[in-house]
Design an enzyme around this catalytic site. Structure first.
Site, short mmCIF file in Angstrom:
data_model
loop_
_atom_site.label_atom_id
_atom_site.label_comp_id
_atom_site.label_asym_id
_atom_site.label_seq_id
_atom_site.Cartn_x
_atom_site.Cartn_y
_atom_site.Cartn_z
N HIS A 96 1.19 -1.22 0.05
CA HIS A 96 0.01 0.17 -0.26
C HIS A 96 1.24 1.14 -0.31
O HIS A 96 0.46 2.26 -0.86
CB HIS A 96 -0.99 -0.24 1.33
CG HIS A 96 -2.03 -0.98 1.30
ND1 HIS A 96 -3.18 -0.98 1.41
CD2 HIS A 96 -2.05 -2.02 0.01
CE1 HIS A 96 -4.15 -1.60 1.45
NE2 HIS A 96 -3.23 -2.63 0.68
N HIS A 259 -1.40 -12.55 -2.51
CA HIS A 259 -2.45 -13.24 -1.76
C HIS A 259 -2.29 -14.56 -1.74
O HIS A 259 -2.73 -15.57 -1.15
CB HIS A 259 -3.77 -12.85 -1.85
CG HIS A 259 -4.08 -11.62 -2.56
ND1 HIS A 259 -5.46 -11.31 -2.99
CD2 HIS A 259 -3.92 -10.94 -1.47
CE1 HIS A 259 -5.42 -10.42 -3.11
NE2 HIS A 259 -4.48 -9.76 -1.69
C1 HEM Z 1 -4.46 -8.42 1.98
C2 HEM Z 1 -7.26 -6.77 -1.93
C3 HEM Z 1 -3.62 -6.93 -4.49
C4 HEM Z 1 -1.58 -8.19 -0.25
C5 HEM Z 1 -6.00 -7.58 0.97
C6 HEM Z 1 -7.19 -7.32 1.82
C7 HEM Z 1 -8.21 -7.25 0.44
C8 HEM Z 1 -6.95 -6.80 -0.62
C9 HEM Z 1 -8.85 -6.78 0.99
C10 HEM Z 1 -7.67 -7.65 3.29
C11 HEM Z 1 -7.41 -6.62 3.59
C12 HEM Z 1 -7.59 -6.97 5.09
O1 HEM Z 1 -8.66 -7.22 5.56
O2 HEM Z 1 -6.94 -7.17 6.78
C13 HEM Z 1 -6.53 -6.67 -2.39
C14 HEM Z 1 -7.06 -6.19 -4.55
C15 HEM Z 1 -5.54 -6.45 -4.91
C16 HEM Z 1 -5.20 -6.70 -4.12
C17 HEM Z 1 -8.52 -6.00 -4.78
C18 HEM Z 1 -6.75 -6.30 -6.01
C19 HEM Z 1 -6.55 -6.14 -7.19
C20 HEM Z 1 -2.21 -7.17 -3.38
C21 HEM Z 1 -1.24 -7.30 -3.77
C22 HEM Z 1 -0.79 -7.47 -2.93
C23 HEM Z 1 -0.95 -8.20 -1.71
C24 HEM Z 1 -0.83 -6.56 -5.53
C25 HEM Z 1 1.36 -7.78 -3.41
C26 HEM Z 1 2.21 -7.90 -3.96
C27 HEM Z 1 -1.96 -8.71 0.08
C28 HEM Z 1 -1.82 -9.11 1.05
C29 HEM Z 1 -2.97 -9.68 2.52
C30 HEM Z 1 -3.53 -8.79 1.61
C31 HEM Z 1 -0.25 -10.04 1.83
C32 HEM Z 1 -2.93 -10.52 3.55
C33 HEM Z 1 -2.87 -8.78 4.94
C34 HEM Z 1 -3.08 -9.61 5.85
O3 HEM Z 1 -2.95 -10.98 6.29
O4 HEM Z 1 -3.13 -9.05 7.39
N1 HEM Z 1 -5.87 -7.95 -0.46
N2 HEM Z 1 -5.42 -6.88 -2.81
N3 HEM Z 1 -2.11 -7.52 -2.71
N4 HEM Z 1 -3.24 -8.63 0.16
FE1 HEM Z 1 -4.01 -7.69 -1.51
#
Ligand code: HEM
Length: 690
Positions: A96, A259
């Protein structure tokens, strides 16, 4: 303040005030270390730097990695970790922090560490990331001023990936922290963002804005405008990642590679802090961040390609998650693997199955984890390093070889040409003593054209991400040579080609272009410009594209000033560069009448702007500039709205007035601005550096 000079002090009352309001990066001079071009910065396990914003000393990355790895697995009661690791949380923080970067103007990104401040910290998407920053406080305190927040956040995310078995290419250090979040205001929501580019319907924002929804790093996880239709989500994903500079391959690798880790948080419908009861109310398994709940894989703290495997393996079915939001889970009839009981997808994940190019990549990564590892490592490095600029700016012991996105340049020649001899040859052209290819076609005096070429070449520089500039001489290459503003520059290059061919070794086009501009300015009476050589010629790569999206010329001028990193005084002064109306007309640049004496550096331009009454004509130049005609006094003169922006904007106008009155003041400020711009992209010489 941009320049530590007497004139800057003279102008201080206005310049300092307005610089801080316009762009916090200009508050202080921040010199990059003097580093040779083409070499990763510092060896050993140390990176070091020295700048006026307090980042000093060096950081041992091995020791930092050790401290972070311990931090990942040590749960803190105020925000307990999931699955025994904060790793995924920190990946989200780094993503982010960096994902706000946009190619349109180089703004956003983690350099500056502005995710710590409003407006970024208050974006809906960044919910609970204040906790991630708090978790990092002890590490920041330990390394102090030697480690910027921008570097710490990006290194922590990268280390988290590595600690969970993920592929990592390296680390590019060298970010410097801003003192506040103002430089993110143009990202929105803010009046500045509205002026640069409006987003009438939030959720349907378009470039140059980065995301479709202001306040989101990416796309709406629930689908376009919250409608859980995966097909509708595809264009949002494609445009958002494109605005970030990512192609389809990088997009799919990043989403599924990211993810592979962690989970979404939306334990109940009550919202943040309200789920559950007792001591773990609102935290741990009761946390509410996005309002979605679930994990993408059965092993959320171990690197796998299961995200892609799962996307293909199960029949994803829409349901309402515990947080009350639309999510996707395997169909009741699917036979689940042992650890997949809680796997869930977002609409934006399922979307990857609904586009032929994305689907092909999902299949490739599900079948070939090595291919994913290669692409994810590259794409992650690009994501977190893009805003640092060319590879020569990267510092530290883990800097990988220059990557294509860094627009690498060849190594400089061992020996540079004798620039005094080159100067003499250029002077012969200016005094009409040299034979010129196609002589006569452009008129007699070439000085104004040399200045224009140097300016066009260097003015692509952006302080926001350190791309562009004269180095590389990409003005000779497509697409830059074909930009509307560069009409006729090929003819000026032709004039210079006789000089170029006289020095087959040690004289790059990039140096020649800058030197020709400077010799011409000095010949016209400018103060000495202190040429610095050593630029090289690119064989490929692109400078940033022109920004053609502004609603009016005043907004364009103010924004251009900020993106380039200038103070208002220097921006205005540079507009007085020599320009020959007749030659520009011959080159097809439209009739403009800046001065009657093109071979003399003077403040005529400002006098002409102030002393005439301007009325619009119906003429619009090839570059889209509206032409204005003088009305009333003497011979008719023509200027464009880009010229008039300098008197329409009250702050610019105050400098126009000062320069019109005081030619010496103009000379001094001009030389400062010009010199800074011509070396802005030379590592170690950067007066404009943030
Ligand atoms: C978590 C959406 C792309 C890495 C999340 C969460 C959402 C989300 C809604 C949950 C946040 C929460 O409730 O804690 C998306 C969408 C993406 C996207 C819509 C693009 C279309 C990415 C990218 C990365 C990433 C590019 C890294 C390269 C993560 C990680 C988590 C996460 C590691 C987990 C965080 C945790 O466990 O606290 N994402 N994301 N995301 N996202 Fe994404």
């Amino acid at each position: 303040m941009l320049f530590a000079s007497s004139i800057a002090l003279l102008l201080a009352s206005t310049a300092v005030h307005t610089a801080s309001a316009a762009c916090p990066h200009m508050l202080s001079r921040r010199d990059a270390r003097v580093l040779p071009q083409g070499h990763p910065a510092v060896d050993g396990s140390i990176f070091a730097r020295d700048n006026a914003q307090g980042v000093q000393g060096s950081v041992d990355l091995n020791s930092l990695e050790k401290d972070l790895t311990k931090l990942f697995t040590t749960s803190q009661p105020f925000w307990p970790h999931d699955f025994d690791s904060y790793g995924p949380f920190f990946i989200r923080l780094a993503w982010h922090c960096n994902g706000s970067y946009r190619v349109s103007d180089g703004r956003g990104g983690c350099d500056g560490g502005r995710i710590r401040f409003a407006p970024e910290l208050t974006w809906a998407d960044n919910a609970n990331l204040d906790k991630a920053l708090k978790l990092l406080e002890p590490v920041k305190a330990k390394y102090g001023a030697a480690l910027s927040w921008g570097d710490l956040i990006s290194f922590t995310g990268t280390t988290a990936i590595k600690s969970m078995g993920g592929p990592v290419l390296g680390f590019c250090g060298g970010r410097k922290d801003d003192q506040n979040g103002d430089a993110s205001l143009p990202l929105g929501p803010s009046a500045q963002q509205q002026a640069i580019h409006e987003c009438p319907i939030n959720g349907e924002c378009t470039a140059p804005l980065g995301p479709t929804t202001i306040g989101l790093i990416y796309v709406n996880p629930a689908g376009h405008m919250g409608v859980p239709n995966p097909v509708g989500s595809v264009p949002d994903i494609r445009s958002t990642f494109k605005n970030m500079g990512m192609d389809d391959r990088e997009t799919v690798a990043l989403i599924g590679g990211g993810h592979a880790f962690g989970k979404t948080h939306g334990a109940c419908k009550l919202g943040p802090g309200k789920c559950g009861s007792g001591p773990d109310k609102g935290i741990g398994r009761n946390a509410f961040t996005s309002g979605f709940e679930g994990q993408w894989t059965g092993t959320p703290t171990r690197w796998t390609n299961d995200y892609y495997v799962n996307l293909l393996k199960y029949n994803w079915t829409l349901f309402e998650g515990p947080g009350g939001n639309p999510q996707w889970k395997p169909a009741a009839t699917d036979k689940l693997d042992a650890d997949d009981a809680h796997v869930r997808m977002l609409t934006a994940d399922v979307a990857l199955l609904h586009d032929p190019v994305y689907l092909k990549l999902v299949k490739e990564y599900a079948a070939d984890v090595k291919s994913l590892e290669n692409d994810f490592a590259r794409s992650w490095y690009k994501l977190v390093s893009r805003d640092v600029g060319p590879a020569t700016r990267c510092q530290g012991s883990r800097v990988p070889p220059p990557q294509p996105f860094q627009n690498p340049l060849p190594a400089p020649p061992a020996k540079l040409a004798n620039f005094d001899a080159v100067r003499a040859d250029l002077a012969k052209i200016l005094t009409g003593k040299a034979a010129i290819p196609g002589d006569g076609a452009l008129g007699q005096y070439y000085g104004a054209l040399f200045v224009e070429l140097a300016w066009r070449s260097a003015a692509t520089f952006r302080i926001t991400d350190h791309f562009g500039g004269a180095n590389g001489a990409r003005i000779r290459l497509s697409p830059e040579k074909d930009y509307a503003d560069n009409v006729g520059m090929d003819k000026v290059l032709e004039v210079l080609s006789a000089v170029k061919s006289k020095y087959p070794d040690g004289l790059s086009w990039a140096d020649l272009i800058v030197l020709a501009g400077e010799v011409a300015l000095e010949h016209a009476g400018s103060k000495p410009l202190h040429f610095i050589g050593g630029r090289v010629d690119a064989v490929d790569g692109e400078n940033p594209a022109p920004r053609t999206y502004y609603s009016n010329a005043t907004v364009a001028a103010r924004d251009t000033m900020q993106v380039m990193g200038f103070t208002p005084a220097h921006y205005v002064a540079l507009a007085a560069r020599l320009r020959s109306p007749s030659q520009q007309a011959r080159l097809g640049l439209g009739a403009k009448t800046y001065t009657s004496h093109v071979d003399a550096f003077s403040n005529d331009y400002f006098k002409i702007l102030l002393q005439n009454h301007w009325v619009p004509t119906d003429v619009v130049s090839k570059t889209g500039a509206k032409q204005y005609k003088s009305d009333g006094y003497g011979e008719p003169r023509f200027v464009t709205d880009a010229d008039l922006a300098l008197i329409w904007d009250p702050e610019f106008r105050s400098f126009v007035e000062k320069f019109a009155q005081d030619g010496q003041l103009l000379q001094t400020v001009f030389v400062e601005g010009w010199s800074a711009l011509m070396k802005a992209d030379l590592v170690g010489h950067n007066d404009l550096a943030m």
